[in-house]
Enzyme design. Structure first.
Site, PDB file in Angstrom:
ATOM      1  N   LYS A  52      -0.493  19.066  52.714  1.00  0.00           N
ATOM      2  CA  LYS A  52       0.607  18.735  53.632  1.00  0.00           C
ATOM      3  C   LYS A  52       1.071  19.999  54.353  1.00  0.00           C
ATOM      4  O   LYS A  52       1.183  21.071  53.734  1.00  0.00           O
ATOM      5  CB  LYS A  52       1.755  18.117  52.822  1.00  0.00           C
ATOM      6  CG  LYS A  52       2.855  17.483  53.658  1.00  0.00           C
ATOM      7  CD  LYS A  52       3.887  16.808  52.747  1.00  0.00           C
ATOM      8  CE  LYS A  52       5.016  16.156  53.525  1.00  0.00           C
ATOM      9  NZ  LYS A  52       6.034  15.568  52.623  1.00  0.00           N
ATOM     10  N   SER A 127       7.393  10.939  54.281  1.00  0.00           N
ATOM     11  CA  SER A 127       6.936  11.849  55.292  1.00  0.00           C
ATOM     12  C   SER A 127       5.476  12.273  55.142  1.00  0.00           C
ATOM     13  O   SER A 127       4.878  12.761  56.103  1.00  0.00           O
ATOM     14  CB  SER A 127       7.805  13.118  55.276  1.00  0.00           C
ATOM     15  OG  SER A 127       7.691  13.791  54.032  1.00  0.00           O
ATOM     16  N   SER A 151       8.543  10.747  49.562  1.00  0.00           N
ATOM     17  CA  SER A 151       7.490  11.059  50.534  1.00  0.00           C
ATOM     18  C   SER A 151       6.078  11.185  49.981  1.00  0.00           C
ATOM     19  O   SER A 151       5.128  11.308  50.766  1.00  0.00           O
ATOM     20  CB  SER A 151       7.836  12.345  51.279  1.00  0.00           C
ATOM     21  OG  SER A 151       8.871  12.086  52.187  1.00  0.00           O
TER      22      SER A 151
HETATM   23  N1  GLN Z   1      12.233   9.274  53.686  1.00  0.00           N
HETATM   24  C1  GLN Z   1      13.037  10.241  53.005  1.00  0.00           C
HETATM   25  C2  GLN Z   1      13.782  11.093  53.999  1.00  0.00           C
HETATM   26  O1  GLN Z   1      13.629  10.890  55.150  1.00  0.00           O
HETATM   27  C3  GLN Z   1      12.188  11.010  52.051  1.00  0.00           C
HETATM   28  C4  GLN Z   1      11.716  12.304  52.531  1.00  0.00           C
HETATM   29  C5  GLN Z   1      10.895  13.073  51.540  1.00  0.00           C
HETATM   30  O2  GLN Z   1      10.676  12.673  50.401  1.00  0.00           O
HETATM   31  N2  GLN Z   1      10.489  14.243  51.976  1.00  0.00           N
HETATM   32  O3  GLN Z   1      14.545  11.945  53.651  1.00  0.00           O
END
Ligand code: GLN
Length: 452
Positions: A52, A127, A151
């Site tokens: 990532k 994400s 994410s």
């Molecule tokens: N969807 C969540 C957010 O927007 C999770 C993000 C993540 O785990 N990095 O914060």
């Protein structure tokens, strides 16, 4: 072979922001040379991996999906990157993500979305949608993700792959571009539970460079996955979280969840219903705590130290240059979070928002502790809905935040959680989530492998 696969499908998937052909071939050759010299190879030696783009990789672009870091090449490796290299893993490239890991669909990437390999009109989750899609599309057998609110797990669920969030502090944050430091947790993405465990074992463990790293070895997740694969779960107590048994979820997701629970019972597991009344406050608490921490962490992107600098034309003051740079470099969701967090942390509102959210965090931890008195692991769906169509949830931030409904409690608590494929709903993958007590990561691998 993986580079060829990337060439064949990447224009339809867009899992990667950067493909490191030369670096990959060089690392692969190094494994071949070690083998030719008769050296003992590790279990993941020579295995390709996608990383990532929020993890620092020395000399290889690292953007966190943001224009503000466009073309930035870190002068150092994250601890995780170092461990992957040392284990002989071959990094093929850096994967697409929502900007600074804020989002649930990769649509908030400044470089365009990733497409779900199951149906390219749909999102791959976020994400870490790039990492999950790369694994699902066979562009890489393994990938690294980071999970702050879901994410790793939510993209795994909607792409039919396996994604694990280790215990917070069980994997190093050194060299991870920070979003919400008290929640950020790197972890493995894979196509099988055992593969995820092998990667978890290689990437995890104490790191003196991370002040919140736990000074203990990773539990034996590989042995646990192999034990689970024997298909015997007798004596294992599965806690079904009453509040998450279907509320707010699509009917097809609830049906897949129930079928997975039945399958686990057939393997000898025992069911207990647990109530976690504070879990319903997890989403609002998270959307105060995570933006608060992000507003502080993202202050470093000031146009002076990293990447983009805009407005530096001799006509603007230093403060104006910072402001013009941040306006040009951050996307709308990142700006929304910074504003929200700054507001929640401001003197007049701190107690009402940030302080309250921290209290909720404690209550959620107590719910977990009480539930683990009677259950070995807790079960819930990973996410309330299957992969949605691109554009379906971008106009209302709350609709996007709902993707995290079931994943956030374990982030606020700090315990490990895994998403494992749990059948299909209308032809699209659904994930089962298995949550375990802190530093009992092995337990979730055992149950996940049994379901597989
Ligand atoms: N969807 C969540 C957010 O927007 C999770 C993000 C993540 O785990 N990095 O914060």
């Amino acid at each position: 072979a993986h580079l060829e696969r990337i060439d064949a499908v990447e224009d339809r998937i867009h899992a990667f922001l950067h493909i490191d052909r030369e670096g990959a071939l060089e690392a692969a050759r190094a494994t071949d040379e070690r083998r030719a010299a008769g050296a003992a190879l590790g279990p993941l030696d020579g295995v390709p991996i996608a990383v990532k783009d929020v993890i620092a990789t020395r000399g290889v672009p690292t953007t966190a999906g943001s224009k503000i870091l466009e073309n930035w090449r870190p002068p150092y490796d994250a601890t995780i990157t170092t461990r992957l290299r040392e284990a002989g893993l071959v990094m093929v490239g850096k994967t697409n993500m929502d900007e600074f890991a804020m989002g649930s669909s990769t649509e908030y990437s400044a470089y365009g979305p990733t497409y779900n390999p199951w149906d390219t009109a749909r999102i791959p989750g976020g994400s870490g949608g790039g990492s999950a899609a790369a694994v699902a599309a066979y562009e890489a057998p393994l990938a690294i993700g980071t999970d702050t609110g879901g994410s790793i797990r939510q993209p795994a669920a909607v792409t039919g792959t396996v994604g694990a969030k280790p215990t917070y502090g069980g994997t190093s944050r050194y060299g991870l571009i920070a979003f919400s430091s008290s929640l950020d947790t790197p972890g493995p993405c894979a196509r099988t539970v055992e593969d995820a465990a092998l990667l978890h074992a290689v990437m995890g463990g104490h790191d003196p460079r991370d002040s919140t790293s736990i000074p203990q070895p990773v539990p034996d997740v590989v042995a646990a996955a192999r034990l689970g694969a024997t298909g015997d779960l007798s004596g294992v107590r599965l806690g079904l979280v009453k509040e998450f048994a279907g509320e707010g979820a699509e009917p097809g997701v609830v049906a897949a969840y129930r079928e997975s629970v039945d399958a686990l019972v057939k393997l000898g597991a025992e069911i207990v219903e647990v109530s976690c009344p504070s879990f319903k406050f997890a989403l609002p608490a998270y959307y105060l705590i995570a933006p608060s921490e992000c507003s502080s962490n993202l202050a470093r992107f000031d146009g002076v130290r990293y990447g983009l600098r805009a407005g530096d034309d001799g006509k603007h003051s230093l403060e104006e240059v910072m402001s013009i740079t941040r306006d040009a470099g951050f996307g709308p969701e990142v700006k929304r979070r910074i504003i929200l967090g700054t507001y929640a942390l401001s003197a007049g509102y701190y107690d009402a928002y940030y302080g309250q959210a921290q209290k909720v965090r404690t209550l959620i931890t107590r719910d977990f502790q009480a539930a683990f008195e009677v259950a070995d692991v807790l079960l819930a769906p990973t996410t309330p809905f299957v992969a949605f169509e691109l554009g379906a949830r971008t106009s209302d931030p709350y609709q996007m935040y709902l993707a995290d409904l079931y994943t956030i409690p374990s982030n606020l608590y700090g315990g490990p959680a895994i998403s494992v494929p749990s059948g299909l709903s209308e032809g699209l993958p659904v994930g089962l989530q298995i949550m375990a007590p802190t530093m009992a990561d092995d337990r979730m691998y055992r149950v996940a492998a049994a379901l597989e």
